[in-house]
Write an enzyme that holds these catalytic residues in place. Structure first.
Site, PDB file in Angstrom:
ATOM      1  N   ASP A  31       0.860  -1.177   0.000  1.00 24.36           N
ATOM      2  CA  ASP A  31       0.000   0.000   0.000  1.00 24.36           C
ATOM      3  C   ASP A  31       0.896   1.227   0.000  1.00 24.36           C
ATOM      4  O   ASP A  31       2.128   1.111  -0.009  1.00 24.36           O
ATOM      5  CB  ASP A  31      -0.931  -0.003   1.220  1.00 24.36           C
ATOM      6  CG  ASP A  31      -2.244   0.749   0.958  1.00 24.36           C
ATOM      7  OD1 ASP A  31      -2.230   1.724   0.181  1.00 24.36           O
ATOM      8  OD2 ASP A  31      -3.280   0.374   1.539  1.00 24.36           O
ATOM      9  N   HIS A  36     -14.302  -1.516  -4.817  1.00 26.71           N
ATOM     10  CA  HIS A  36     -15.559  -0.777  -4.690  1.00 26.71           C
ATOM     11  C   HIS A  36     -15.338   0.735  -4.581  1.00 26.71           C
ATOM     12  O   HIS A  36     -16.292   1.511  -4.679  1.00 26.71           O
ATOM     13  CB  HIS A  36     -16.407  -1.304  -3.531  1.00 26.71           C
ATOM     14  CG  HIS A  36     -15.952  -0.911  -2.164  1.00 26.71           C
ATOM     15  ND1 HIS A  36     -16.746  -1.086  -1.052  1.00 26.71           N
ATOM     16  CD2 HIS A  36     -14.801  -0.357  -1.700  1.00 26.71           C
ATOM     17  CE1 HIS A  36     -16.114  -0.668   0.023  1.00 26.71           C
ATOM     18  NE2 HIS A  36     -14.936  -0.209  -0.345  1.00 26.71           N
ATOM     19  N   GLY A  72       3.903   1.452  -2.347  1.00 24.78           N
ATOM     20  CA  GLY A  72       3.769   1.712  -3.768  1.00 24.78           C
ATOM     21  C   GLY A  72       2.341   2.063  -4.132  1.00 24.78           C
ATOM     22  O   GLY A  72       1.460   2.158  -3.264  1.00 24.78           O
ATOM     23  N   ASP A  73       2.114   2.237  -5.412  1.00 19.84           N
ATOM     24  CA  ASP A  73       0.836   2.657  -5.963  1.00 19.84           C
ATOM     25  C   ASP A  73       0.267   1.513  -6.792  1.00 19.84           C
ATOM     26  O   ASP A  73       0.871   1.109  -7.785  1.00 19.84           O
ATOM     27  CB  ASP A  73       1.055   3.898  -6.834  1.00 19.84           C
ATOM     28  CG  ASP A  73      -0.225   4.430  -7.451  1.00 19.84           C
ATOM     29  OD1 ASP A  73      -1.285   3.796  -7.284  1.00 19.84           O
ATOM     30  OD2 ASP A  73      -0.161   5.482  -8.122  1.00 19.84           O
ATOM     31  N   PHE A  74      -0.896   0.976  -6.378  1.00 17.01           N
ATOM     32  CA  PHE A  74      -1.428  -0.173  -7.115  1.00 17.01           C
ATOM     33  C   PHE A  74      -1.899   0.190  -8.521  1.00 17.01           C
ATOM     34  O   PHE A  74      -2.192  -0.690  -9.323  1.00 17.01           O
ATOM     35  CB  PHE A  74      -2.509  -0.921  -6.332  1.00 17.01           C
ATOM     36  CG  PHE A  74      -3.626  -0.094  -5.747  1.00 17.01           C
ATOM     37  CD1 PHE A  74      -4.264   0.899  -6.458  1.00 17.01           C
ATOM     38  CD2 PHE A  74      -4.055  -0.349  -4.445  1.00 17.01           C
ATOM     39  CE1 PHE A  74      -5.303   1.637  -5.915  1.00 17.01           C
ATOM     40  CE2 PHE A  74      -5.100   0.388  -3.879  1.00 17.01           C
ATOM     41  CZ  PHE A  74      -5.720   1.382  -4.627  1.00 17.01           C
TER      42      PHE A  74
END
Length: 349
Positions: A215, A259, A239-241
């Site tokens: 995350d 969601h 990190g950045d998903f």
């Protein structure tokens, strides 16, 4: 002389009881008062004060710095929804639902209630009509920026949100860890895993597994994985998903992430997981799977909240199947749990 038909419901049927339509709609229209009453009880810690024994409003008032008469009116209203129970002597008891409002119990939902009933979310809900008419989150129009950008500028709201989501997620974490048949060995990558509550539950229950908490840095820096029994079995990776995912995992778990986002954003997350997967790996989506028909389901309320707050959505099984298919994944099964989310399992197509 005019007469009043009292024999039916006005729809051509005879003998049917008159429906109190006005009364029912009045209660629905005042639903915002239920949220306010629930927040009042949570803020006053009523459940904590009822933990040892039932109490009357007169007994509760000095403990909670409230007016006994006004408090009784609020508790009586909440009792109609099963939050508390009033006995013949006028004392209020905890119900199983009300017990979860205590702050000193495992999986307390107190922080979740305080988050969802906070003014920011109430204002956003009040702007729902704009979401419907203009097709976009009312939050962004009210506060001038997307929700997650706004959180970064408001430390108090950020803490409230993080605490609320931890409260909201805790019971789900245990349920997922016990429901899904995790393998004896392998690496679980918790994508967008926040502080690692789900990974903690999985690693506790399945001692042969290792894990990666993935995350953004502020979330993983506050991880909850520092238990001695887990030493050497996990690592954190910030990190950045939307940009990528840790490579070589055997199971990629994505809980309460999709969601938050529209389909195009979800596809970026899923395709990154697909590209990072080891041969034979699986992806697990933990989210509400909306049932067909008119029966109530918590996901149907969350679906409307997602539309108003973040331009996200809850999805049906068919929508998950289509979304995952576009990302190069094939749904193999959907496992209901004893909580409201389900586990959607997918493999490389």
């Amino acid at each position: 002389m005019d007469t009043v038909d009292t024999s039916g419901s006005g729809n051509g049927e005879t003998g049917a009881p008159q429906l109190d339509v006005a009364g029912e709609l009045t209660e629905h229209a005042l639903g915002h008062l239920f949220s306010a009453a629930l927040r009042t009880a949570a803020s006053c810690r009523i459940a904590d004060h009822l933990a040892s024994a039932p109490r009357t409003p007169d007994e509760l008032a000095p403990l909670t710095d409230t007016d006994a008469g006004q408090l009784r009116r609020v508790l009586r209203y909440l009792a109609t929804r099963g939050i508390f129970r009033e006995d013949e002597a006028g004392a209020f008891h905890l119900t199983p639902v009300g017990d979860a409002l205590r702050t000193d119990v495992p999986h307390s939902q107190h922080a979740m209630v305080m988050m969802l009933t906070e003014e920011t979310f109430q204002r956003t809900s009040a702007g729902l009509e704009e979401t419907v008419r203009k097709s976009g989150p009312s939050f962004e129009r009210i506060y001038g920026k997307p929700f997650f950008e706004h959180l970064a500028t408001d430390p108090a709201l950020r803490k409230l949100f993080d605490d609320g989501m931890t409260s909201f997620s805790a019971p789900v974490n245990e349920v997922v860890a016990e429901t899904y048949p995790f393998p004896e060995r392998g690496t679980v990558v918790d994508v967008g895993g926040g502080r690692g509550g789900l990974l903690l539950s999985i690693l506790r229950r399945h001692p042969g597994l290792t894990g990666v908490l993935f995350d953004q840095a502020p979330a993983v820096s506050r991880h909850v994985l520092g238990e001695d029994e887990l030493k050497g079995r996990w690592r954190a990776e910030s990190g950045d998903f939307f940009a990528g995912a840790p490579e070589g995992g055997d199971i990629y778990v994505i809980k309460h992430v999709l969601h938050d986002w529209p389909d195009d954003a979800c596809l970026r997350i899923l395709r990154n997981c697909r590209a990072a997967m080891a041969p034979g790996a699986r992806v697990l989506i933990v989210d509400a799977v909306l049932p067909a028909g008119n029966d109530p389901h918590p996901g149907k309320a969350l679906d409307v909240a997602m539309a108003a707050v973040v331009d996200g959505k809850e999805r049906t099984e068919e929508e998950f199947t289509r979304l995952l298919g576009e990302a190069g994944l094939r749904v193999t099964r959907t496992l209901p749990t004893r909580a409201f989310p389900s586990v959607v399992e997918a493999v490389a197509a």
